[in-house]
Design an enzyme around this catalytic site. Structure first.
Site, short mmCIF file in Angstrom:
data_model
loop_
_atom_site.label_atom_id
_atom_site.label_comp_id
_atom_site.label_asym_id
_atom_site.label_seq_id
_atom_site.Cartn_x
_atom_site.Cartn_y
_atom_site.Cartn_z
N HIS A 356 0.81 -1.23 0.00
CA HIS A 356 0.00 0.00 0.00
C HIS A 356 0.84 1.27 0.00
O HIS A 356 0.28 2.36 0.11
CB HIS A 356 -0.91 0.06 1.23
CG HIS A 356 -1.96 -1.00 1.25
ND1 HIS A 356 -3.22 -0.82 0.71
CD2 HIS A 356 -1.95 -2.23 1.76
CE1 HIS A 356 -3.94 -1.91 0.90
NE2 HIS A 356 -3.19 -2.79 1.53
N LYS A 535 -8.53 13.56 4.79
CA LYS A 535 -7.62 12.41 4.74
C LYS A 535 -6.60 12.60 5.85
O LYS A 535 -6.52 13.68 6.46
CB LYS A 535 -6.92 12.32 3.39
CG LYS A 535 -6.34 13.66 2.91
CD LYS A 535 -5.72 13.57 1.53
CE LYS A 535 -6.68 13.58 0.38
NZ LYS A 535 -6.71 12.41 -0.43
N ARG A 536 -5.79 11.56 6.12
CA ARG A 536 -4.73 11.72 7.09
C ARG A 536 -3.84 12.89 6.70
O ARG A 536 -3.68 13.20 5.50
CB ARG A 536 -3.88 10.43 7.16
CG ARG A 536 -4.55 9.31 7.91
CD ARG A 536 -4.80 9.68 9.35
NE ARG A 536 -3.56 9.70 10.11
CZ ARG A 536 -3.23 8.82 11.05
NH1 ARG A 536 -4.07 7.86 11.37
NH2 ARG A 536 -2.09 8.90 11.68
N LYS A 541 0.56 14.36 1.07
CA LYS A 541 -0.83 14.64 0.68
C LYS A 541 -1.06 16.14 0.49
O LYS A 541 -2.06 16.57 -0.05
CB LYS A 541 -1.79 14.09 1.73
CG LYS A 541 -1.74 12.55 1.82
CD LYS A 541 -2.69 12.03 2.89
CE LYS A 541 -2.57 10.55 3.14
NZ LYS A 541 -3.29 9.71 2.16
N THR A 643 -8.74 6.19 -1.94
CA THR A 643 -10.08 5.60 -2.08
C THR A 643 -11.13 6.68 -1.84
O THR A 643 -12.22 6.63 -2.41
CB THR A 643 -10.31 4.42 -1.10
OG1 THR A 643 -9.82 4.82 0.19
CG2 THR A 643 -9.59 3.17 -1.56
N LYS A 647 -14.82 7.81 -3.76
CA LYS A 647 -16.10 8.10 -3.09
C LYS A 647 -16.63 9.46 -3.54
O LYS A 647 -17.83 9.64 -3.77
CB LYS A 647 -15.91 8.08 -1.57
CG LYS A 647 -15.50 6.72 -1.04
CD LYS A 647 -15.01 6.77 0.41
CE LYS A 647 -14.30 5.46 0.76
NZ LYS A 647 -13.49 5.53 1.99
C1 F58 Z 1 -3.13 3.71 2.15
N1 F58 Z 1 -2.18 3.37 3.17
C2 F58 Z 1 -2.48 4.44 0.98
N2 F58 Z 1 -1.56 3.14 5.38
O1 F58 Z 1 -1.79 5.57 1.44
C3 F58 Z 1 -3.59 4.86 0.01
O2 F58 Z 1 -3.04 5.47 -1.12
C4 F58 Z 1 -4.39 3.64 -0.40
O3 F58 Z 1 -5.52 4.02 -1.13
C5 F58 Z 1 -4.86 2.87 0.82
O4 F58 Z 1 -3.77 2.54 1.66
C6 F58 Z 1 -5.56 1.58 0.44
O5 F58 Z 1 -4.80 0.86 -0.47
C7 F58 Z 1 -2.52 3.46 4.47
O6 F58 Z 1 -3.64 3.81 4.79
C8 F58 Z 1 -1.70 3.23 6.71
O7 F58 Z 1 -2.69 3.68 7.24
C9 F58 Z 1 -0.54 2.79 7.56
C10 F58 Z 1 -0.99 1.67 8.46
C11 F58 Z 1 0.12 1.24 9.39
C12 F58 Z 1 0.65 2.36 10.17
C13 F58 Z 1 1.10 3.49 9.27
C14 F58 Z 1 -0.02 3.94 8.35
#
Ligand code: F58
Length: 800
Positions: A356, A535-536, A541, A643, A647
C-alpha cells in the site's frame, strides 16, 4: 442450491422484536429506556436477521468443501454498523416505522452508535469495504484482526493545536460481536530453540492467549454473511493469588494487565524501543492466532496438508502480518513434519501480499536483535528462506535479512505467489523501484488490483437523495452492479433531470451546513462551492499546498473585494500521527489561517476556511455527499491509490488532482474534461528534485506564492508568536521534498478553472453527474472479483 433472500420483515414484527430485546436482553422497559438502550435493542433485532444468513453461509461453505479467503489485517476501519446492516437487509422503512410506533426518533438512535475506528486511514477502510464486498459476492471469507480496546485517538483542537484523547468505542456494550471463549489459542514469545533428532522445537518463555470475538458482516440483500474475527489478548495465568494474599494487589493483577497491553491500542507510537517491541508482538499475535484458527478449520475437513493451497488463500494486508510466511513454514515443518522445501512451497502457494505504499519510511523492517529475541525460531527460518531463495536465484543480490535488519517487504514478496499494488500507476512504480530486482526474478508475481469502495455504504446509504434519484431513473440494479450507472448518461442530457441532480447535492449541502452550525457553531453558505480535503495529514498529501492557495486567494479577494468572486468554503478534516510534528503544525497553521480569514468582514461572503475535528468514517459519510470539489493533490508517485477520491467522484464531486494513484484511472473513466488536472507527473517529480534550488526558483517565478509565504513568515496568522511557522516556510523555500512550491502555480491555475466552471451551474452539474455515471468501475465488488480470479482462485457460492 442457492441461499434465498431472507424473508421480508414488517414494521410490526420488527417493533415486537425490538421490545423483546429491550426487555430480555437489556432488562429495561420502554418508559425508562435511554437512546443507548433503544439502539442496542434495535441492533439486536437487526443482528438476529443477519445471523440466519450467516449460519446458512457457513453451512453452505462446508457442504461445498469450498476454498476460503482469509484477509489478515492489523486494521479494519469499520465505522458504524447499524445503518449498514439495515440498508443491506433493506429494512430501512420497517426499522424507521417500528421505532416511530414506539415513539423513538430513528436518526437519533442511529447516531448514538460509536464509530469503530480500528484503523488509521485508507488501508483499514479498504479492508472494511473488502469484507462487505466479499459478502455481497458470496465468497467464503474471514477477516482476521485485533480487537483493540482503544481505536484511533479522538482529535480535538486547543488553540488550533491537535489534542489526542483515547478513543473508547467499547465503553458501552458492543452490539455486533459474539465472544468465543472456546476459540482461544496460546501465543508464545521469546524463549529458546532446540533441535533434537532432526526436529526443532521452539519453547517460548512468555505466553498470552488470543481469544476470538466474531462480528458477522452482511452483504447486499442479506444473501450472505462472512465473519470478522478479532483477537483479544488474555493472560495465560490471569491472576497471581499468592501476591494477592500478601496484599500486593497491583502486583497480583500485573499478568493480566501486561497481556492485555497487546490488544490495548491501535498502532502505538513506535518511536521508543518499547513501542517497537509492542508493535511486533501485536503483529505476531494477530498472525499466529489466525494461522492456528485457519489450520484448525482445515484439519476439521481435510487430512492432507498438500491440499492447503486448494482450500486456503491468505491475503496479507501490507507487510504487518508478513510473519505469516515464517510462522506457517514453522508449523508445517517443525510441528507437522513437512520437509522445509515443501513447507515453503505450500506456504507460498497459500500466501499473497498487497503493498500500500512506496514511502521508504513506511516500509517495515525489524532490528535482528529485537526480532531474534521475540521470535528466535522465526529468525532461523528467515535465514533458511533467504538461502533457499538465493539457491533458486543465484543472480540475486538482495536478501530478507540484511544490514542487521529483517525486511518485511522482501519477506512478503518471496513468501507470496502473488504481490499486488493498488492502482495501475502504483503497481508500475513497484516494478520499477522498491521491488525492481525481485520483479526481474519473478516477472509474473506482481499484479495490479486497483482499489474500490463499497457502493452500499458510499452511495446508497450515505447519500439517499442521490441514490433515490438513481434508482428512480435506472432501477436498483446498480447497487450490486455499479457499472450500470452508465445508464444514467442519456438522462444527463435532460435539463429537468440535471436540476433534480443539482437539487440532491444542494439538499446534502444544506444538511451539512445545518449540522456544522449545530455541532460546531459555524455558519457557511450552502450555495458556496464546498471544496473538501479529508484524509490523514501527511506532507505528501500536501494539505499545505491547499492552505497556501487559500491564503493567496484570500489576498486576491482582499485586493478587489467588489470583484466577481466565486464563493467557496474550504473544508479540511484529518488526523496527524501523534509523533509527526510537521503534520501537526500544518493542522495548526490551517486553523490559524481559518481564524484570520473567517474574521475578515471584507472577504467573508466569498471565502471561508474550516477544519472539522475528529475525522472518522461517520464524518466522511456526511461530507462526501455534500462536496462539490474533491482535493486529491498529492505529490505524484506518492499516493498509492486513494479511495476517498473514488467516493467523491461517485457522489458527484469534481476532482482537482495530480496524476497520482487512482486519480489517473478516475480521470480516464470520467473523462479529462470532467477532471481538473494539474501538477507534475511522477517522472517530472523525480527530475524536478534534481534541479538545484527548485523551490526558490518556483517562488521567484510566482509573486502570489511569494506573497502567501511571506504572510506566514511574517506572523500574519500567528501574531502572538510570529515565528511559529517559519520552519514551514523554510522547508517550502528550501528542500521542499514534496514539491509544494514547484506545483503551486499550476494548482492556482487549475483552481481558477474550477471557479470558472462552478460559476456556470449548468455545466458544473453536467460534469458532476457524468462523474457519478462513469465511476461504476470503482466498486470494491470489481476489485474483489479481480482478487478472486487473479490471486485467490476462489469462487462465489451464490448463484443468480
Ligand atoms: C493507504 N495506506 C495508501 N496506510 O496511502 C492509500 O493510497 C491507499 O488508497 C490505501 O492505503 C488503500 O490501499 C494506508 O492507509 C496506513 O494507514 C498505515 C498503516 C500502518 C501504520 C502506518 C499507516
Amino acid at each position: 442450491m442457492n441461499i434465498a433472500t431472507p424473508p421480508r420483515t414488517t414494521a410490526d414484527a420488527f417493533r415486537d422484536d425490538i421490545l423483546r430485546h429491550l426487555t430480555y436482553e437489556i432488562g429495561t422497559d420502554p418508559s425508562h429506556a435511554q437512546v443507548q438502550d433503544w439502539r442496542l435493542a434495535l441492533s439486536f433485532a437487526v443482528r438476529d436477521r443477519i445471523v440466519d444468513s450467516w449460519f446458512a453461509a457457513t453451512r453452505k461453505t462446508y457442504e461445498a468443501g469450498a476454498k476460503r479467503v482469509y484477509y489478515l489485517s492489523m486494521e479494519f476501519l469499520i465505522g458504524r454498523l447499524l445503518e449498514d446492516g439495515i440498508v443491506n437487509l433493506r429494512l430501512l422503512d420497517e426499522a424507521r416505522g417500528a421505532l416511530s410506533q414506539l415513539g423513538v426518533d430513528f436518526d437519533t438512535v442511529l447516531s448514538d452508535e460509536p464509530d469503530a475506528a480500528l484503523g488509521n486511514g485508507g488501508l483499514g477502510r479498504l479492508a472494511a469495504c473488502f469484507l462487505e464486498s466479499l459478502s455481497t459476492l458470496g465468497c467464503p471469507a474471514y477477516g482476521y484482526g485485533i480487537r483493540y480496546e482503544h481505536g484511533l485517538f479522538r482529535q480535538s483542537f486547543e488553540g488550533g493545536r491537535q489534542m489526542e484523547a483515547p478513543e473508547t468505542w467499547l465503553l458501552q456494550r458492543h452490539a455486533w460481536e459474539f465472544e468465543r471463549p472456546e476459540a482461544s489459542y496460546p501465543i508464545g514469545f521469546g524463549g529458546s530453540v532446540e533441535t533434537k533428532g532432526g526436529t526443532t522445537v521452539w519453547t517460548p518463555s512468555e505466553c498470552v492467549f488470543a481469544e476470538a470475538f466474531d462480528t458477522p458482516i452482511v452483504g447486499w440483500q442479506g444473501r450472505w454473511a462472512n465473519t470478522l474475527r478479532l483477537w483479544s489478548a488474555k493472560a495465560a495465568n490471569p491472576f497471581d493469588l499468592s501476591s494477592f494474599n500478601r496484599g500486593a494487589f497491583a502486583e497480583a493483577a500485573q499478568p493480566e494487565a501486561l497481556a492485555r497491553t497487546i490488544s490495548r491500542v491501535l498502532y502505538p507510537d513506535d518511536t521508543t524501543e518499547q513501542g517497537k517491541e509492542l508493535r511486533l508482538k501485536q503483529e505476531f499475535f494477530l498472525t499466529a492466532a489466525a494461522l492456528r484458527d485457519i489450520l484448525r478449520r482445515f484439519d476439521s475437513e481435510h487430512d492432507d496438508l498438500g491440499k492447503l493451497p486448494a482450500k486456503v488463500a491468505i491475503q496479507l494486508n501490507d507487510t504487518h502480518p508478513a510473519i505469516a510466511g515464517p510462522e506457517l513454514v514453522r508449523i508445517l515443518h517443525d510441528e507437522r513434519g513437512m520437509s522445509f522445501e515443501d513447507a515453503m512451497a505450500t506456504a507460498t502457494a497459500c500466501l499473497s501480499y498487497t503493498n500500500h505504499t512506496l514511502l521508504p519510511e513506511a516500509l517495515e523492517s525489524w532490528g535482528e536483535g529485537l526480532f531474534g529475541r521475540l521470535l528466535p525460531r522465526h529468525l532461523q527460518i528467515v535465514d533458511r528462506i533467504d538461502s533457499a531463495h538465493a539457491k533458486a536465484n543465484p543472480s540475486r543480490s538482495l536478501s530478507v535479512r540484511a544490514d542487521h535488519q529483517v525486511k518485511m517487504g522482501e519477506l512478503s514478496f518471496v513468501m507470496a505467489h502473488k504481490v499486488n499494488g493498488v492502482s495501475a500507476l502504483h503497481t508500475g512504480l513497484m516494478k520499477e523501484t522498491v521491488f525492481e530486482e525481485l520483479h526481474r526474478l519473478h516477472p509474473d508475481r506482481i499484479v495490479n488490483q486497483t482499489n474500490g469502495v463499497t457502493p452500499r455504504r458510499w452511495l446508497l446509504s450515505c447519500n439517499p437523495r442521490l441514490s433515490g434519484l438513481i434508482t428512480e431513473t435506472i432501477g436498483e440494479g446498480w447497487v450490486d452492479d455499479l457499472e450500470r450507472l452508465k445508464e444514467l448518461e442519456p438522462s444527463i442530457e435532460d435539463a429537468g433531470w440535471r436540476q433534480r441532480y443539482a437539487d440532491a447535492k444542494r439538499g446534502n449541502k444544506a444538511d451539512l451546513a445545518a449540522w456544522m452550525a449545530e455541532a460546531h457553531g459555524l455558519t457557511v453558505d450552502p450555495d458556496a462551492m464546498f471544496d473538501v480535503q479529508i484524509k490523514r495529514l501527511h506532507e505528501y498529501k500536501r494539505q499545505h499546498l491547499n492552505i497556501l492557495e487559500a491564503i493567496a486567494l484570500w489576498q486576491e479577494i482582499k485586493d478587489a473585494p467588489s470583484g466577481n468572486h466565486v464563493p467557496r468554503v474550504k473544508i479540511f478534516a484529518g488526523k496527524a500521527a501523534p509523533g509527526y510534528f510537521f503534520a501537526k503544525d500544518i493542522i495548526r497553521l490551517i486553523n490559524d489561517v481559518a481564524q484570520v480569514i473567517n474574521a475578515d468582514a471584507a472577504t467573508r461572503d466569498f471565502f471561508q476556511v474550516v477544519f472539522l475535528p475528529n475525522y472518522n468514517v461517520t464524518l466522511a459519510e456526511r461530507l462526501i455527499p455534500a462536496a462539490d470539489l474533491s482535493e486529491q493533490i498529492s505529490t505524484a508517485g506518492k499516493e498509492a491509490s486513494g479511495t476517498g477520491n473514488m467516493k467523491f467522484a461517485l457522489n458527484g464531486a469534481l476532482t482537482i488532482g495530480t496524476l497520482d494513484g487512482a486519480n489517473v484511472e478516475i480521470r480516464e473513466h470520467v473523462g479529462a474534461e470532467n477532471f481538473f488536472l494539474f501538477g507534475m507527473t511522477a517522472d517530472e517529480v523525480v527530475a524536478r528534485r534534481k534541479v538545484e534550488n527548485h523551490a526558490a526558483q518556483a517562488i521567484a517565478a510566482d509573486p502570489r506564492l511569494k506573497r502567501a509565504l511571506d504572510a506566514i513568515k511574517d506572523g500574519l496568522f500567528s501574531p502572538d508568536e510570529p515565528d511559529r511557522y517559519v520552519h514551514i516556510v523554510e522547508n517550502l523555500s528550501g528542500p521542499d521534498y514534496f514539491l509544494v512550491s514547484s506545483d503551486f502555480t499550476d494548482y492556482w491555475r487549475a483552481s481558477r478553472e474550477v471557479d470558472a466552471a462552478y460559476a456556470d451551474a449548468e455545466t458544473w452539474t453536467r460534469k458532476a453527474a457524468l462523474n457519478t455515471a462513469r465511476s461504476g468501475w470503482f466498486s470494491s465488488d470489481r476489485t474483489i472479483r479481480g482478487y478472486m480470479s487473479d490471486i485467490w482462485n476462489a469462487e462465489s457460492l451464490l448463484t443468480g
